[in-house]
Scaffold this motif. Structure first.
Motif, PDB file in Angstrom:
ATOM      1  N   HIS A 158     -55.478  12.160  20.673  1.00 34.36           N
ATOM      2  CA  HIS A 158     -56.765  11.814  20.057  1.00 34.36           C
ATOM      3  C   HIS A 158     -56.873  10.347  19.667  1.00 34.36           C
ATOM      4  O   HIS A 158     -57.958   9.775  19.687  1.00 34.36           O
ATOM      5  N   PHE A 159     -55.758   9.738  19.275  1.00 32.13           N
ATOM      6  CA  PHE A 159     -55.764   8.346  18.814  1.00 32.13           C
ATOM      7  C   PHE A 159     -54.582   7.608  19.428  1.00 32.13           C
ATOM      8  O   PHE A 159     -53.479   8.147  19.496  1.00 32.13           O
ATOM      9  N   ALA A 160     -54.815   6.341  19.812  1.00 29.58           N
ATOM     10  CA  ALA A 160     -53.763   5.554  20.473  1.00 29.58           C
ATOM     11  C   ALA A 160     -52.595   5.259  19.541  1.00 29.58           C
ATOM     12  O   ALA A 160     -51.487   5.004  20.002  1.00 29.58           O
ATOM     13  N   ALA A 192     -60.781   3.496  13.099  1.00 28.36           N
ATOM     14  CA  ALA A 192     -61.820   4.540  13.097  1.00 28.36           C
ATOM     15  C   ALA A 192     -62.259   4.855  11.668  1.00 28.36           C
ATOM     16  O   ALA A 192     -63.454   5.043  11.400  1.00 28.36           O
ATOM     17  N   ALA A 193     -61.298   4.924  10.753  1.00 29.17           N
ATOM     18  CA  ALA A 193     -61.623   5.238   9.359  1.00 29.17           C
ATOM     19  C   ALA A 193     -62.442   4.123   8.720  1.00 29.17           C
ATOM     20  O   ALA A 193     -63.450   4.381   8.040  1.00 29.17           O
ATOM     21  N   THR A 226     -56.990  -5.158  12.011  1.00 30.29           N
ATOM     22  CA  THR A 226     -58.059  -4.232  11.620  1.00 30.29           C
ATOM     23  C   THR A 226     -58.440  -4.433  10.163  1.00 30.29           C
ATOM     24  O   THR A 226     -59.623  -4.432   9.808  1.00 30.29           O
ATOM     25  N   GLU A 227     -57.458  -4.618   9.301  1.00 30.07           N
ATOM     26  CA  GLU A 227     -57.756  -4.846   7.886  1.00 30.07           C
ATOM     27  C   GLU A 227     -58.504  -6.156   7.686  1.00 30.07           C
ATOM     28  O   GLU A 227     -59.431  -6.232   6.866  1.00 30.07           O
ATOM     29  N   ARG A 228     -58.128  -7.180   8.438  1.00 31.36           N
ATOM     30  CA  ARG A 228     -58.835  -8.470   8.321  1.00 31.36           C
ATOM     31  C   ARG A 228     -60.284  -8.324   8.796  1.00 31.36           C
ATOM     32  O   ARG A 228     -61.197  -8.899   8.204  1.00 31.36           O
ATOM     33  N   TRP A 229     -60.487  -7.542   9.846  1.00 27.23           N
ATOM     34  CA  TRP A 229     -61.858  -7.264  10.318  1.00 27.23           C
ATOM     35  C   TRP A 229     -62.656  -6.569   9.214  1.00 27.23           C
ATOM     36  O   TRP A 229     -63.806  -6.938   8.936  1.00 27.23           O
ATOM     37  N   ALA A 230     -62.051  -5.568   8.571  1.00 24.54           N
ATOM     38  CA  ALA A 230     -62.745  -4.818   7.523  1.00 24.54           C
ATOM     39  C   ALA A 230     -63.083  -5.709   6.338  1.00 24.54           C
ATOM     40  O   ALA A 230     -64.184  -5.612   5.770  1.00 24.54           O
ATOM     41  N   LEU A 231     -62.164  -6.572   5.953  1.00 24.58           N
ATOM     42  CA  LEU A 231     -62.430  -7.487   4.841  1.00 24.58           C
ATOM     43  C   LEU A 231     -63.574  -8.438   5.167  1.00 24.58           C
ATOM     44  O   LEU A 231     -64.411  -8.747   4.311  1.00 24.58           O
TER      45      LEU A 231
END
Length: 198
Positions: A53-55, A63-64, A120-125
């Motif tokens: 389902h997830f890589a 996704a979250a 991903t965390e940097r994108w979210a921030l």
């Protein structure tokens, strides 16, 4: 210390159930400390089934966080948030932001806990900063229109609004008495205060 954010009990293997389980583990253990073994054990499935389902772990995180970010930016796209006076639009945004937090509690909780350790965390921030900038600009418009106190710096007012809303993840639980009207109550407290005028 374990978080009281509710998670799926035992997912039947569907993508959404696996994501919910992973978010709960990320919140409880911390993203960096959570392994794919931890996730597969919590989900009651094999690692290979998870990978179907997830890589990988970062894909789960992405996704979250996308789910939380999409909910927040959906608030800015509401017709009522795009028309009317700045203060009215701000009220709509605050109430809708609280509703997103209530409906997507684990996902928003995770978003508020990322620290920028991965791409991903940097994108979210960065997305969070963009959302906050949009609210800050609207607060400034409301001040310029004479609808919000001019003796409070717009950037400070926006931070206080954001802090008030984001703090809800620490205590809100679905079904808790007194939370049925939470979005409206937050708007009332933010714009009229909690002490009655003399």
């Amino acid at each position: 210390m374990s978080s009281p954010v509710k998670r799926a009990r035992r997912p039947s293997g569907g993508r959404d159930a696996l994501l919910e389980t992973a978010v709960g583990e990320f919140i409880d253990r911390g993203y960096d400390a959570t392994s794919m073994e931890d996730l597969s054990r919590a989900a009651g499935i094999t690692k290979s089934s998870f990978y179907h389902h997830f890589a990988g772990k970062e894909a789960l995180l992405r996704a979250a966080l996308e789910r939380a970010v999409d909910g927040l930016f959906g608030v800015l796209d509401l017709p009522e948030a795009r028309a009317g006076s700045p203060a009215d639009r701000l009220r709509v945004i605050v109430a809708a932001q609280v509703r997103v937090l209530m409906s997507e509690l684990p996902y928003v909780t995770l978003l508020l806990r990322v620290r920028g350790n991965t791409e991903t965390e940097r994108w979210a921030l960065e997305r969070r900063r963009a959302f906050d900038a949009a609210v800050r600009a609207l607060v400034r418009d409301a001040v310029d229109a004479g609808e919000v106190r001019s003796d409070v710096d717009p950037a400070l007012a926006a931070r206080l609004l954001s802090g008030t809303i984001n703090s809800i993840v620490e205590w809100y639980r679905p079904g808790r008495p007194g939370t049925a009207t939470l979005p409206e109550d937050v708007v009332r407290a933010a714009f009229a205060g909690i002490v009655p005028a003399p």
